[in-house]
Write an enzyme that holds these catalytic residues in place. Sequence first.
Site, PDB file in Angstrom:
ATOM      1  N   THR A   1      38.664  25.877  50.744  1.00 25.43           N
ATOM      2  CA  THR A   1      38.736  27.301  51.099  1.00 25.43           C
ATOM      3  C   THR A   1      37.357  27.768  51.587  1.00 25.43           C
ATOM      4  OG1 THR A   1      38.246  28.070  48.849  1.00 25.43           O
ATOM      5  CG2 THR A   1      40.574  27.741  49.418  1.00 25.43           C
TER       6      THR A   1
ATOM      7  N   SER B   1      32.260  27.633  57.601  1.00 25.32           N
ATOM      8  CA  SER B   1      30.814  27.838  57.728  1.00 25.32           C
ATOM      9  C   SER B   1      30.103  27.182  56.553  1.00 25.32           C
ATOM     10  CB  SER B   1      30.544  29.352  57.744  1.00 25.32           C
ATOM     11  OG  SER B   1      29.178  29.643  57.550  1.00 25.32           O
TER      12      SER B   1
ATOM     13  N   SER C   1      27.305  28.808  41.283  1.00 26.88           N
ATOM     14  CA  SER C   1      25.946  29.021  41.802  1.00 26.88           C
ATOM     15  C   SER C   1      24.981  28.905  40.633  1.00 26.88           C
ATOM     16  CB  SER C   1      25.823  30.434  42.400  1.00 26.88           C
ATOM     17  OG  SER C   1      24.457  30.765  42.573  1.00 26.88           O
TER      18      SER C   1
ATOM     19  N   TYR D   1      27.333  39.281  41.121  1.00 23.81           N
ATOM     20  CA  TYR D   1      27.570  37.958  41.714  1.00 23.81           C
ATOM     21  C   TYR D   1      27.395  36.869  40.653  1.00 23.81           C
ATOM     22  CZ  TYR D   1      26.628  33.809  44.583  1.00 23.81           C
ATOM     23  OH  TYR D   1      26.650  32.548  45.125  1.00 23.81           O
TER      24      TYR D   1
HETATM   25  N1  LIG Z   1      24.311  29.724  50.457  1.00 25.73           N
HETATM   26  C1  LIG Z   1      23.807  29.567  49.251  1.00 25.73           C
HETATM   27  O1  LIG Z   1      22.596  29.420  49.090  1.00 25.73           O
HETATM   28  C2  LIG Z   1      24.717  29.554  48.043  1.00 25.73           C
HETATM   29  C3  LIG Z   1      24.133  29.312  46.800  1.00 25.73           C
HETATM   30  C4  LIG Z   1      24.954  29.219  45.675  1.00 25.73           C
HETATM   31  C5  LIG Z   1      26.314  29.372  45.805  1.00 25.73           C
HETATM   32  N2  LIG Z   1      26.862  29.620  47.022  1.00 25.73           N
HETATM   33  C6  LIG Z   1      28.319  29.721  47.082  1.00 25.73           C
HETATM   34  O2  LIG Z   1      28.806  28.706  47.919  1.00 25.73           O
HETATM   35  C7  LIG Z   1      29.967  29.140  48.630  1.00 25.73           C
HETATM   36  C8  LIG Z   1      29.765  28.957  50.115  1.00 25.73           C
HETATM   37  O3  LIG Z   1      28.596  29.654  50.490  1.00 25.73           O
HETATM   38  P1  LIG Z   1      27.935  29.499  51.941  1.00 25.73           P
HETATM   39  O4  LIG Z   1      26.666  30.268  51.892  1.00 25.73           O
HETATM   40  O5  LIG Z   1      27.946  28.070  52.363  1.00 25.73           O
HETATM   41  O6  LIG Z   1      29.013  30.291  52.800  1.00 25.73           O
HETATM   42  P2  LIG Z   1      28.935  30.917  54.266  1.00 25.73           P
HETATM   43  O7  LIG Z   1      28.192  30.012  55.201  1.00 25.73           O
HETATM   44  O8  LIG Z   1      28.541  32.342  54.153  1.00 25.73           O
HETATM   45  O9  LIG Z   1      30.466  30.834  54.624  1.00 25.73           O
HETATM   46  C9  LIG Z   1      31.429  31.475  53.855  1.00 25.73           C
HETATM   47  C10 LIG Z   1      32.769  30.941  54.259  1.00 25.73           C
HETATM   48  O10 LIG Z   1      33.778  31.479  53.425  1.00 25.73           O
HETATM   49  C11 LIG Z   1      34.710  32.194  54.216  1.00 25.73           C
HETATM   50  N3  LIG Z   1      35.153  33.284  53.386  1.00 25.73           N
HETATM   51  C12 LIG Z   1      34.456  34.315  52.873  1.00 25.73           C
HETATM   52  N4  LIG Z   1      35.251  35.105  52.132  1.00 25.73           N
HETATM   53  C13 LIG Z   1      36.478  34.535  52.162  1.00 25.73           C
HETATM   54  C14 LIG Z   1      37.716  34.875  51.598  1.00 25.73           C
HETATM   55  N5  LIG Z   1      37.869  35.983  50.882  1.00 25.73           N
HETATM   56  N6  LIG Z   1      38.767  34.056  51.816  1.00 25.73           N
HETATM   57  C15 LIG Z   1      38.659  32.953  52.578  1.00 25.73           C
HETATM   58  N7  LIG Z   1      37.499  32.579  53.138  1.00 25.73           N
HETATM   59  C16 LIG Z   1      36.432  33.371  52.950  1.00 25.73           C
HETATM   60  C17 LIG Z   1      33.941  32.596  55.469  1.00 25.73           C
HETATM   61  O11 LIG Z   1      34.753  32.819  56.586  1.00 25.73           O
HETATM   62  P3  LIG Z   1      35.351  34.293  56.868  1.00 25.73           P
HETATM   63  O12 LIG Z   1      34.233  35.256  56.714  1.00 25.73           O
HETATM   64  O13 LIG Z   1      35.911  34.192  58.255  1.00 25.73           O
HETATM   65  O14 LIG Z   1      36.419  34.477  55.844  1.00 25.73           O
HETATM   66  C18 LIG Z   1      33.127  31.315  55.669  1.00 25.73           C
HETATM   67  O15 LIG Z   1      33.936  30.275  56.164  1.00 25.73           O
HETATM   68  C19 LIG Z   1      30.204  30.583  48.163  1.00 25.73           C
HETATM   69  O16 LIG Z   1      31.108  30.588  47.084  1.00 25.73           O
HETATM   70  C20 LIG Z   1      28.824  31.018  47.693  1.00 25.73           C
HETATM   71  O17 LIG Z   1      28.888  32.045  46.736  1.00 25.73           O
HETATM   72  C21 LIG Z   1      26.100  29.742  48.139  1.00 25.73           C
END
Ligand SMILES: NC(=O)c1ccc[n+]([C@@H]2O[C@H](COP(=O)([O-])OP(=O)(O)OC[C@H]3O[C@@H](n4cnc5c(N)ncnc54)[C@H](OP(=O)(O)O)[C@@H]3O)[C@@H](O)[C@H]2O)c1
Length: 245
Positions: free
Chosen positions: A12, A16, A138, A151
């Site tokens: 899911t 991105s 996270s 968060y």
């Molecule tokens: N980046 C970090 O440093 C980091 C650190 C710790 C944890 N995380 C966690 O890792 C996960 C991925 O993060 P990321 O930074 O790699 O993501 P990202 O690049 O911002 O991408 C988010 C993805 O999730 C989709 N998305 C968002 N809300 C959604 C929803 N309600 N239903 C279905 N798809 C949804 C977005 O597409 P659409 O907007 O088109 O839906 C996109 O494909 C998240 O759970 C985030 O909290 C991230």
Amino acid sequence: MGKLQDKIAVITGGTSGMALASAKLFVEEGAYVFITGRRQDQLDQATKEIGRSVTGVQGDSANLEDLDRLFERVKKQKGHIDVLFASAGVGELDKPIGTITEKSVDDTLNVNFRGTVFTVQKALPLFRDGGSIILNTSVANAMGLPGASVYAASKAAVRSFARTWTAELKDRKIRVNALSPGSIGDTGTFATIPDQMRDYLISQIPAGRLGLAREIAGAALFLASDDSSFVRGIELVVDGGMSQV
Ligand SMILES: NC(=O)c1ccc[n+]([C@@H]2O[C@H](COP(=O)([O-])OP(=O)(O)OC[C@H]3O[C@@H](n4cnc5c(N)ncnc54)[C@H](OP(=O)(O)O)[C@@H]3O)[C@@H](O)[C@H]2O)c1
């Protein structure tokens, strides 16, 4: 032979960042992957980038009808699931107590908490015994990062789910683990982060840099594959040491 040869995976939020990198790696390792996202154009772009063995299903993880549609599609097309990476997540890192809005709480919990619960629950009937569920939490879930309380708490719930569901799904031999990324630079989350915050975070990371989405994909592959066959209920932290020192 790939580590996920002929496996069916659902990821899911896979258009991105780290989930897209995971989808690409899973396909390289022999899996067929279903990815989701709310925006159709992003989904089209991502499926094109992955190139083969992929289906994009538009939908919001917080919307139960969208989840039903997703799993109906998986059932029709492939009949079962071996791996689920529940990665869709949102959150604001700039909302210290005193500034938290009702919308921020609802949006965050709807996707991270409620969405994770129903993604897993609705996937289970299609799950093959012996499969792997990976929940994206996270490192924030166990830290006191100012501005990130809602968060972080939502991700603490996700970490907790991995423990309880491990116990509940043991008879079906379905492994449930949490994956806990630190600060990953080449993601949507980090695309808009102010330079000052980025520099502060890097200063807190023993590795001396932000992580890369493909480094999370490598950890997801470990949890998805038989390499982690005796691993259950853990939180696999991939953060360059940020939360460990
Ligand atoms: N980046 C970090 O440093 C980091 C650190 C710790 C944890 N995380 C966690 O890792 C996960 C991925 O993060 P990321 O930074 O790699 O993501 P990202 O690049 O911002 O991408 C988010 C993805 O999730 C989709 N998305 C968002 N809300 C959604 C929803 N309600 N239903 C279905 N798809 C949804 C977005 O597409 P659409 O907007 O088109 O839906 C996109 O494909 C998240 O759970 C985030 O909290 C991230």
